[in-house]
Design a protein around this motif. Structure first.
Motif, PDB file in Angstrom:
ATOM      1  N   UNK A   1      -7.739  13.453  -1.113  1.00 32.09           N
ATOM      2  CA  UNK A   1      -7.160  14.156   0.024  1.00 32.09           C
ATOM      3  C   UNK A   1      -5.643  14.051  -0.028  1.00 32.09           C
ATOM      4  N   UNK A   2      -4.975  15.087   0.438  1.00 36.13           N
ATOM      5  CA  UNK A   2      -3.515  15.111   0.434  1.00 36.13           C
ATOM      6  C   UNK A   2      -3.003  15.719   1.732  1.00 36.13           C
ATOM      7  N   UNK A   3      -2.100  14.996   2.403  1.00 28.64           N
ATOM      8  CA  UNK A   3      -1.411  15.550   3.573  1.00 28.64           C
ATOM      9  C   UNK A   3      -0.021  15.973   3.141  1.00 28.64           C
TER      10      UNK A   3
ATOM     11  N   UNK B   1       6.980  14.930  11.909  1.00 31.06           N
ATOM     12  CA  UNK B   1       7.799  14.479  10.768  1.00 31.06           C
ATOM     13  C   UNK B   1       7.105  13.371   9.981  1.00 31.06           C
ATOM     14  N   UNK B   2       5.808  13.553   9.763  1.00 30.48           N
ATOM     15  CA  UNK B   2       5.033  12.582   9.000  1.00 30.48           C
ATOM     16  C   UNK B   2       5.325  12.709   7.508  1.00 30.48           C
ATOM     17  N   UNK B   3       5.253  11.609   6.769  1.00 28.92           N
ATOM     18  CA  UNK B   3       5.421  11.695   5.315  1.00 28.92           C
ATOM     19  C   UNK B   3       4.158  12.246   4.656  1.00 28.92           C
TER      20      UNK B   3
ATOM     21  N   UNK C   1       0.824  -1.213   0.000  1.00 29.58           N
ATOM     22  CA  UNK C   1       0.000   0.000   0.000  1.00 29.58           C
ATOM     23  C   UNK C   1       0.857   1.261   0.000  1.00 29.58           C
ATOM     24  N   UNK C   2       1.923   1.269  -0.735  1.00 29.53           N
ATOM     25  CA  UNK C   2       2.842   2.411  -0.751  1.00 29.53           C
ATOM     26  C   UNK C   2       2.392   3.531  -1.677  1.00 29.53           C
ATOM     27  N   UNK C   3       1.382   3.286  -2.498  1.00 33.84           N
ATOM     28  CA  UNK C   3       0.959   4.357  -3.410  1.00 33.84           C
ATOM     29  C   UNK C   3       0.355   5.550  -2.689  1.00 33.84           C
ATOM     30  N   UNK C   4       0.088   5.428  -1.375  1.00 29.28           N
ATOM     31  CA  UNK C   4      -0.388   6.584  -0.615  1.00 29.28           C
ATOM     32  C   UNK C   4       0.707   7.647  -0.492  1.00 29.28           C
TER      33      UNK C   4
ATOM     34  N   UNK D   1      -3.964  25.059   9.246  1.00 30.82           N
ATOM     35  CA  UNK D   1      -2.662  25.492   9.772  1.00 30.82           C
ATOM     36  C   UNK D   1      -2.262  24.739  11.037  1.00 30.82           C
ATOM     37  N   UNK D   2      -3.188  24.557  11.951  1.00 28.09           N
ATOM     38  CA  UNK D   2      -2.892  23.844  13.192  1.00 28.09           C
ATOM     39  C   UNK D   2      -2.519  22.390  12.915  1.00 28.09           C
ATOM     40  N   UNK D   3      -3.308  21.733  12.058  1.00 27.73           N
ATOM     41  CA  UNK D   3      -3.026  20.344  11.707  1.00 27.73           C
ATOM     42  C   UNK D   3      -1.692  20.222  10.981  1.00 27.73           C
ATOM     43  N   UNK D   4      -1.397  21.164  10.096  1.00 21.28           N
ATOM     44  CA  UNK D   4      -0.139  21.141   9.343  1.00 21.28           C
ATOM     45  C   UNK D   4       1.055  21.307  10.285  1.00 21.28           C
ATOM     46  N   UNK D   5       0.937  22.197  11.263  1.00 21.83           N
ATOM     47  CA  UNK D   5       2.006  22.399  12.244  1.00 21.83           C
ATOM     48  C   UNK D   5       2.274  21.101  13.012  1.00 21.83           C
TER      49      UNK D   5
END
Length: 184
Positions: A113-115, A131-133, A57-60, A121-125
């Motif tokens: 959806x894309x992380x 250090x999530x991919x 499942x690496x295509x994520x 902004x809070x979630x991105x911080x």
């Protein structure tokens, strides 16, 4: 596969993952070749050089999965098989950490959806601090029909769920999908 006598290439962008693969191979006295690279560009490998590709499942971790399917098709021999695991797109509709806290699933995201791109902004911080991919959801169309468009014939299909402890979504829907595809 190496234990069964296959010549195995472990291909990954992550140096850490490749080291783990090599450590296990050394521990179990198996021969594997590790290659670091981007799954959307398999230029390290010649056309029609593999009999089988196992794609977990690496295509994520790739923004455009259709390029991955095209590259897999290019490097597989005629009659070769692609065994691909993919996330059910519905998995990305929910904030699973929040669902575990409150005990219910609430739709939080629009698909695809894309992380970190689609985080506030809070979630991105928080995401950056951990250090999530980067992660990307993909439609079933790009995941399954994308394989067909690349030249594969789907020869098998399987749905599965993680343990109930992993996500509340398991109560309602499979969380992952696997396809068997053959290059004709």
């Amino acid at each position: 596969m190496a234990a069964a006598g296959a010549k195995v290439v472990s291909f990954d962008l992550s140096e850490e993952q490749l080291k783990k693969d090599c450590d296990v191979a050394k521990r179990d006295r198996l021969q594997i070749r590790s290659v670091q690279g981007d799954m959307a560009s398999l230029c390290e490998f010649a056309d029609e050089s593999f009999d089988l590709i196992f794609h977990p499942i690496s295509n994520v971790f790739v923004p455009d999965v259709t390029t991955v399917w095209s590259e897999c098709h290019r490097i597989l021999k005629n009659g070769g098989d692609l065994l691909a695991g993919v996330m059910n797109p519905s998995f990305f509709l929910f904030d699973h950490e929040e669902a575990e806290k409150c005990g219910e699933l609430i739709v939080k995201r629009k698909l695809p959806f894309s992380e970190p791109h689609d985080l506030n902004n809070s979630q991105r911080t928080q995401w950056e601090a951990n250090k999530n991919p980067a992660q990307f959801s993909h439609s079933l169309n790009t995941q399954i029909d994308g394989q067909i468009a690349a030249g594969f014939a789907i020869i098998g299909f399987y749905e599965d769920s993680w343990s109930d402890e992993a996500t509340l979504l398991n109560r309602f829907s499979p969380t992952s999908i696997a396809t068997g595809a053959r290059k004709l």
